[in-house]
Design a protein around this motif. Structure first.
Motif, PDB file in Angstrom:
ATOM      1  N   ASP A 188     -13.334   2.003 -51.248  1.00  0.00           N
ATOM      2  CA  ASP A 188     -14.245   1.153 -52.018  1.00  0.00           C
ATOM      3  C   ASP A 188     -15.392   0.606 -51.189  1.00  0.00           C
ATOM      4  O   ASP A 188     -16.475   0.366 -51.714  1.00  0.00           O
ATOM      5  N   ASP A 189     -15.196   0.415 -49.893  1.00  0.00           N
ATOM      6  CA  ASP A 189     -16.247  -0.096 -49.022  1.00  0.00           C
ATOM      7  C   ASP A 189     -17.168   1.053 -48.616  1.00  0.00           C
ATOM      8  O   ASP A 189     -16.740   2.000 -47.956  1.00  0.00           O
ATOM      9  N   ALA A 190     -18.429   0.964 -49.009  1.00  0.00           N
ATOM     10  CA  ALA A 190     -19.361   2.069 -48.790  1.00  0.00           C
ATOM     11  C   ALA A 190     -19.554   2.381 -47.312  1.00  0.00           C
ATOM     12  O   ALA A 190     -19.655   3.555 -46.920  1.00  0.00           O
ATOM     13  N   ILE A 191     -19.610   1.368 -46.473  1.00  0.00           N
ATOM     14  CA  ILE A 191     -19.821   1.592 -45.037  1.00  0.00           C
ATOM     15  C   ILE A 191     -18.608   2.282 -44.414  1.00  0.00           C
ATOM     16  O   ILE A 191     -18.741   3.235 -43.636  1.00  0.00           O
ATOM     17  N   ILE A 192     -17.407   1.808 -44.778  1.00  0.00           N
ATOM     18  CA  ILE A 192     -16.188   2.426 -44.246  1.00  0.00           C
ATOM     19  C   ILE A 192     -16.040   3.856 -44.768  1.00  0.00           C
ATOM     20  O   ILE A 192     -15.654   4.769 -44.032  1.00  0.00           O
ATOM     21  N   ALA A 193     -16.374   4.056 -46.037  1.00  0.00           N
ATOM     22  CA  ALA A 193     -16.304   5.400 -46.617  1.00  0.00           C
ATOM     23  C   ALA A 193     -17.230   6.352 -45.862  1.00  0.00           C
ATOM     24  O   ALA A 193     -16.854   7.497 -45.560  1.00  0.00           O
ATOM     25  N   GLU A 194     -18.426   5.876 -45.540  1.00  0.00           N
ATOM     26  CA  GLU A 194     -19.367   6.699 -44.785  1.00  0.00           C
ATOM     27  C   GLU A 194     -18.825   7.020 -43.397  1.00  0.00           C
ATOM     28  O   GLU A 194     -18.958   8.152 -42.898  1.00  0.00           O
ATOM     29  N   ALA A 195     -18.171   6.037 -42.767  1.00  0.00           N
ATOM     30  CA  ALA A 195     -17.598   6.255 -41.440  1.00  0.00           C
ATOM     31  C   ALA A 195     -16.471   7.283 -41.491  1.00  0.00           C
ATOM     32  O   ALA A 195     -16.380   8.173 -40.636  1.00  0.00           O
TER      33      ALA A 195
ATOM     34  N   VAL B 121      -5.063   5.916 -46.071  1.00  0.00           N
ATOM     35  CA  VAL B 121      -5.776   5.233 -44.986  1.00  0.00           C
ATOM     36  C   VAL B 121      -5.936   3.783 -45.416  1.00  0.00           C
ATOM     37  O   VAL B 121      -6.740   3.470 -46.289  1.00  0.00           O
ATOM     38  N   THR B 122      -5.141   2.895 -44.822  1.00  0.00           N
ATOM     39  CA  THR B 122      -5.080   1.531 -45.342  1.00  0.00           C
ATOM     40  C   THR B 122      -4.687   0.538 -44.258  1.00  0.00           C
ATOM     41  O   THR B 122      -4.213   0.927 -43.188  1.00  0.00           O
ATOM     42  N   SER B 123      -4.871  -0.729 -44.536  1.00  0.00           N
ATOM     43  CA  SER B 123      -4.406  -1.795 -43.647  1.00  0.00           C
ATOM     44  C   SER B 123      -3.069  -2.362 -44.121  1.00  0.00           C
ATOM     45  O   SER B 123      -2.510  -3.255 -43.486  1.00  0.00           O
ATOM     46  N   ALA B 124      -2.532  -1.833 -45.245  1.00  0.00           N
ATOM     47  CA  ALA B 124      -1.272  -2.328 -45.800  1.00  0.00           C
ATOM     48  C   ALA B 124      -0.104  -1.936 -44.895  1.00  0.00           C
ATOM     49  O   ALA B 124       0.129  -0.747 -44.647  1.00  0.00           O
ATOM     50  N   ARG B 125       0.636  -2.951 -44.423  1.00  0.00           N
ATOM     51  CA  ARG B 125       1.747  -2.714 -43.505  1.00  0.00           C
ATOM     52  C   ARG B 125       3.109  -3.004 -44.130  1.00  0.00           C
ATOM     53  O   ARG B 125       4.125  -2.979 -43.440  1.00  0.00           O
ATOM     54  N   ASP B 126       3.142  -3.286 -45.405  1.00  0.00           N
ATOM     55  CA  ASP B 126       4.378  -3.587 -46.110  1.00  0.00           C
ATOM     56  C   ASP B 126       5.226  -2.319 -46.216  1.00  0.00           C
ATOM     57  O   ASP B 126       4.777  -1.293 -46.740  1.00  0.00           O
TER      58      ASP B 126
ATOM     59  N   PRO C 280      -7.103  -0.821 -38.246  1.00  0.00           N
ATOM     60  CA  PRO C 280      -8.169   0.041 -37.726  1.00  0.00           C
ATOM     61  C   PRO C 280      -7.590   1.117 -36.825  1.00  0.00           C
ATOM     62  O   PRO C 280      -6.472   0.993 -36.338  1.00  0.00           O
ATOM     63  N   PHE C 281      -8.359   2.170 -36.600  1.00  0.00           N
ATOM     64  CA  PHE C 281      -7.900   3.260 -35.761  1.00  0.00           C
ATOM     65  C   PHE C 281      -9.085   3.851 -35.011  1.00  0.00           C
ATOM     66  O   PHE C 281     -10.251   3.644 -35.379  1.00  0.00           O
TER      67      PHE C 281
ATOM     68  N   GLU D  22      -6.321  13.441 -34.511  1.00  0.00           N
ATOM     69  CA  GLU D  22      -4.985  13.999 -34.332  1.00  0.00           C
ATOM     70  C   GLU D  22      -4.234  14.084 -35.647  1.00  0.00           C
ATOM     71  O   GLU D  22      -3.492  15.041 -35.896  1.00  0.00           O
ATOM     72  N   LYS D  23      -4.426  13.101 -36.527  1.00  0.00           N
ATOM     73  CA  LYS D  23      -3.782  13.148 -37.845  1.00  0.00           C
ATOM     74  C   LYS D  23      -4.298  14.345 -38.652  1.00  0.00           C
ATOM     75  O   LYS D  23      -3.518  15.058 -39.292  1.00  0.00           O
ATOM     76  N   LEU D  24      -5.611  14.565 -38.616  1.00  0.00           N
ATOM     77  CA  LEU D  24      -6.162  15.691 -39.369  1.00  0.00           C
ATOM     78  C   LEU D  24      -5.715  17.029 -38.774  1.00  0.00           C
ATOM     79  O   LEU D  24      -5.377  17.964 -39.513  1.00  0.00           O
ATOM     80  N   LEU D  25      -5.703  17.127 -37.460  1.00  0.00           N
ATOM     81  CA  LEU D  25      -5.272  18.377 -36.838  1.00  0.00           C
ATOM     82  C   LEU D  25      -3.794  18.631 -37.102  1.00  0.00           C
ATOM     83  O   LEU D  25      -3.375  19.782 -37.286  1.00  0.00           O
ATOM     84  N   GLY D  26      -2.992  17.554 -37.107  1.00  0.00           N
ATOM     85  CA  GLY D  26      -1.595  17.707 -37.461  1.00  0.00           C
ATOM     86  C   GLY D  26      -1.439  18.228 -38.881  1.00  0.00           C
ATOM     87  O   GLY D  26      -0.607  19.100 -39.155  1.00  0.00           O
TER      88      GLY D  26
END
Length: 227
Positions: free
Chosen positions: A11-18, A83-88, A107-108, A115-119
């Motif tokens: 939903d965040d345009a800047i994060i989506a672009e990143a 891809v989230t900050s939810a840790r529950d 954050p990552f 590495e996640k994508l290559l995995g």
């Protein structure tokens, strides 16, 4: 090899672009669309083939897990990387039950993201084959690919991470498969040492073995990194 088509849902345009920029930096991946809502994500998947969804859970019109439920109910089996900050842990369990392929906490760093994508790419290359698996270890290898490269604590006795990184660097720089002798020569080690690391990488699904024909006698084995 056809690029893996990715939909970024954030939903965040800047994060989506990143996230889109990060994805485009990883060989073998391309972003086909970016959506800021669940509704637009569904529309994007109906409009274009998508192999992987990078899904934020906090969308303005629908929770990301509910979007996953709708996808499965609609018969859309597209793989999902949350891809989230939810840790529950309850959220994690729900994600697993809905067939989420992987879970990446914000954050990552780019290295972690890559590495996640290559995995995922390694996993995908192993599960898309037309032939049935021959043994349990082939299934284990496919699931191990999602976990990425092992850290130094999980390496077999006698192997160390720095040498493993050298081997991976040699393979990454090569456009064609290399034999153990060729890898050893490029990293300044013996063929036997190189072969031990190459066999470990093959067993964990990070490289593929193939025979190299052309000389007298038995064909030589060459190794190529799964990109």
């Amino acid at each position: 090899m056809t690029a893996i088509r990715v939909l970024v849902v954030e939903d965040d345009a800047i994060i989506a672009e990143a996230h889109a920029a990060y994805t485009e930096r990883v060989d073998g991946f391309e972003v086909v669309a970016v959506a800021h809502t669940a509704q637009r994500a569904m529309a994007a998947m109906r409009a274009n083939p998508v192999d992987l969804v990078l899904l934020d859970l906090n969308l303005p019109d629908l929770n990301g897990l509910e979007l996953c439920r709708q996808l499965r109910a609609a018969g859309i089996g597209t793989d999902v990387l949350v891809v989230t900050s939810a840790r529950d842990l309850a959220v994690v369990r729900s994600a697993v039950s809905l067939g989420v392929t992987h879970y990446l906490l914000k954050p990552f760093t780019f290295a972690t993201f890559r590495e996640k994508l290559l995995g995922y790419a390694r996993y995908r290359s192993q599960v898309l084959g037309a032939e049935p698996v021959a043994a349990q270890h082939e299934i284990d290898r496919a699931f191990a690919a999602l976990r990425g490269a092992p850290d130094s604590d999980s390496l077999p006795k006698g192997l160390d991470q720095s040498t493993l990184d050298l081997v991976l660097g040699v393979l990454r720089a090569a456009t064609l498969g290399l034999s153990a002798a060729e890898v050893g020569a490029r990293m300044g080690a013996s063929r036997v040492t190189a072969r031990r690391y190459l066999e470990h990488l093959a067993e964990t699904g990070q490289v593929v073995r193939s025979p190299r024909y052309g000389g007298p006698g038995r064909p030589e084995v060459e190794y190529k990194r799964i990109r």
